[in-house]
Design an enzyme around this catalytic site. Structure first.
Site, mmCIF file in Angstrom:
data_model
loop_
_atom_site.group_PDB
_atom_site.id
_atom_site.type_symbol
_atom_site.label_atom_id
_atom_site.label_comp_id
_atom_site.label_asym_id
_atom_site.label_seq_id
_atom_site.Cartn_x
_atom_site.Cartn_y
_atom_site.Cartn_z
ATOM 1 N N HIS A 197 0.841 -1.208 0.000
ATOM 2 C CA HIS A 197 0.000 0.000 0.000
ATOM 3 C C HIS A 197 0.877 1.260 0.000
ATOM 4 O O HIS A 197 0.610 2.220 -0.721
ATOM 5 C CB HIS A 197 -0.876 0.049 1.253
ATOM 6 C CG HIS A 197 -1.903 -1.043 1.356
ATOM 7 N ND1 HIS A 197 -1.852 -2.012 2.326
ATOM 8 C CD2 HIS A 197 -3.013 -1.299 0.614
ATOM 9 C CE1 HIS A 197 -2.902 -2.821 2.190
ATOM 10 N NE2 HIS A 197 -3.616 -2.416 1.163
ATOM 11 N N GLN B 222 -18.606 -5.387 -1.207
ATOM 12 C CA GLN B 222 -17.777 -6.215 -2.080
ATOM 13 C C GLN B 222 -17.396 -7.556 -1.456
ATOM 14 O O GLN B 222 -16.657 -8.336 -2.039
ATOM 15 C CB GLN B 222 -16.542 -5.445 -2.544
ATOM 16 C CG GLN B 222 -15.485 -5.225 -1.498
ATOM 17 C CD GLN B 222 -14.400 -4.273 -2.010
ATOM 18 O OE1 GLN B 222 -14.661 -3.123 -2.307
ATOM 19 N NE2 GLN B 222 -13.176 -4.772 -2.139
HETATM 20 P P1 AMP Z 1 -6.666 -3.380 -0.550
HETATM 21 O O1 AMP Z 1 -6.438 -2.632 0.734
HETATM 22 O O2 AMP Z 1 -6.313 -4.825 -0.468
HETATM 23 O O3 AMP Z 1 -8.019 -3.106 -1.154
HETATM 24 O O4 AMP Z 1 -5.636 -2.781 -1.586
HETATM 25 C C1 AMP Z 1 -5.576 -1.411 -1.863
HETATM 26 C C2 AMP Z 1 -4.677 -1.193 -3.047
HETATM 27 O O5 AMP Z 1 -3.373 -1.695 -2.736
HETATM 28 C C3 AMP Z 1 -5.140 -1.931 -4.302
HETATM 29 O O6 AMP Z 1 -4.922 -1.099 -5.427
HETATM 30 C C4 AMP Z 1 -4.233 -3.138 -4.327
HETATM 31 O O7 AMP Z 1 -4.028 -3.667 -5.616
HETATM 32 C C5 AMP Z 1 -2.953 -2.554 -3.767
HETATM 33 N N1 AMP Z 1 -2.088 -3.603 -3.239
HETATM 34 C C6 AMP Z 1 -2.419 -4.564 -2.337
HETATM 35 N N2 AMP Z 1 -1.370 -5.392 -2.138
HETATM 36 C C7 AMP Z 1 -0.361 -4.946 -2.915
HETATM 37 C C8 AMP Z 1 0.972 -5.386 -3.159
HETATM 38 N N3 AMP Z 1 1.489 -6.444 -2.578
HETATM 39 N N4 AMP Z 1 1.718 -4.678 -4.042
HETATM 40 C C9 AMP Z 1 1.200 -3.587 -4.674
HETATM 41 N N5 AMP Z 1 -0.037 -3.128 -4.492
HETATM 42 C C10 AMP Z 1 -0.818 -3.800 -3.636
#
Ligand code: AMP
Length: 278
Positions: free
Chosen positions: A37, A61
């Site tokens: 993040h 979701q």
């Molecule tokens: P989330 O909190 O899981 O909804 O993720 C928020 C954002 O962080 C989304 O755009 C995800 O694709 C991105 N994200 C989550 N894990 C990773 C990672 N390991 N590397 C890069 N971006 C990530």
């Protein structure tokens, strides 16, 4: 860093930034923040003057029986981490702020939402499209950053802003991994000690698949090999292991254009996803 919990306060803060001619970058998240993040925040900073992050665990979701209730919530730590990477505004709305009584609108995308994760998570991507549309309307960013970790989501959001003429540039960010190759994810916190040792095998398998494909290996045979490999390593089940066109997400049977391998597996009650460029 401003901590904002209501749409009204957010709009007022954004208005001032825009009046001052600031370019706004936006990173939506569900919190339980890790270095993946934070890499998105850093990338947003490179493209914008001011960076807004949001933390909202979007109930819509999550399907029935999914992990909405137990999804990790670490607000205090998240705020600290965001302030350490120079975030300007963090938006932390409550559910009723986003979905007041009587809310009944949905953004539905009719292509590529029924494949990959969409085939296993009914309505998931429509709920993602709806919340992202709402957040983009609230923040009015010039750019927004999404991780390639959720490649199908990134693809769908690119289509969403194109089709709805939302004036924002969508930027994809590379997958951040632990030293053993496991893609960082808030859901890794669910893994038992034993499962945490098995989990890096996803990336090991993907890397071997990529190398064998690059060396002329046959896609069909290698996919069977990949699924067996995961099962032998102790994964509970494999939702999918598929090769798709990087741009259109069409299934492919030959690696004759930019392609990625996508995988979703279960380790006990934890579902993990990953993907790799060929
Ligand atoms: P989330 O909190 O899981 O909804 O993720 C928020 C954002 O962080 C989304 O755009 C995800 O694709 C991105 N994200 C989550 N894990 C990773 C990672 N390991 N590397 C890069 N971006 C990530």
């Amino acid at each position: 860093m401003q901590i904002i919990r209501t749409k009204k306060e957010l709009r007022d803060a954004i208005k001032i930034l825009r009046q001052n001619g600031k370019k706004i970058g936006f990173v939506p998240t569900m919190g339980a923040l890790h270095k993946g993040h934070l890499s998105l925040i850093e990338l947003a900073r490179k493209h914008a003057d001011k960076v807004v992050a949001s933390i909202f665990v979007n109930p819509l979701q999550f399907g029935k029986g999914e992990d909405f209730d137990r999804y990790p919530r670490t607000e205090k730590e998240d705020i600290l981490k965001l302030s350490q990477v120079d975030t300007d505004i963090v938006f932390l709305p409550e559910v009723k702020e986003i979905y007041p009584e009587g809310f009944c609108t949905e953004v539905r995308i009719t292509k590529n939402t029924e494949i990959l994760c969409g085939a296993f998570r009914n309505g998931h991507f429509d709920a993602v499209a709806t919340i992202i549309t709402k957040l983009l309307m609230m923040v009015l960013p010039d750019i927004a950053v999404f991780g390639e970790k959720d490649y199908q989501q990134l693809h769908i959001i690119r289509k969403l802003v194109l089709d709805l003429d939302i004036p924002v540039e969508i930027i994809g960010a590379p997958i951040m991994r632990e030293v053993d190759g496991l893609a960082m994810s808030s859901r890794n916190a669910y893994l038992s000690e034993t499962d945490r040792k098995i989990a890096p095998e996803i990336f090991q398998m993907l890397s071997m698949l990529r190398d064998r494909l690059r060396n002329g290996g046959k896609l069909g045979n290698l996919m069977d090999w990949g699924i067996n490999c995961l099962k032998n390593k102790g994964f509970t089940s494999v939702d999918y292991l598929e090769a798709r066109d990087s741009v259109t997400l069409e299934l492919i049977s030959d690696i004759n254009r930019p392609a990625r391998i996508f995988v979703a597996v279960w380790l006990g009650k934890t579902r993990l996803i990953d993907n790799i460029e060929i």
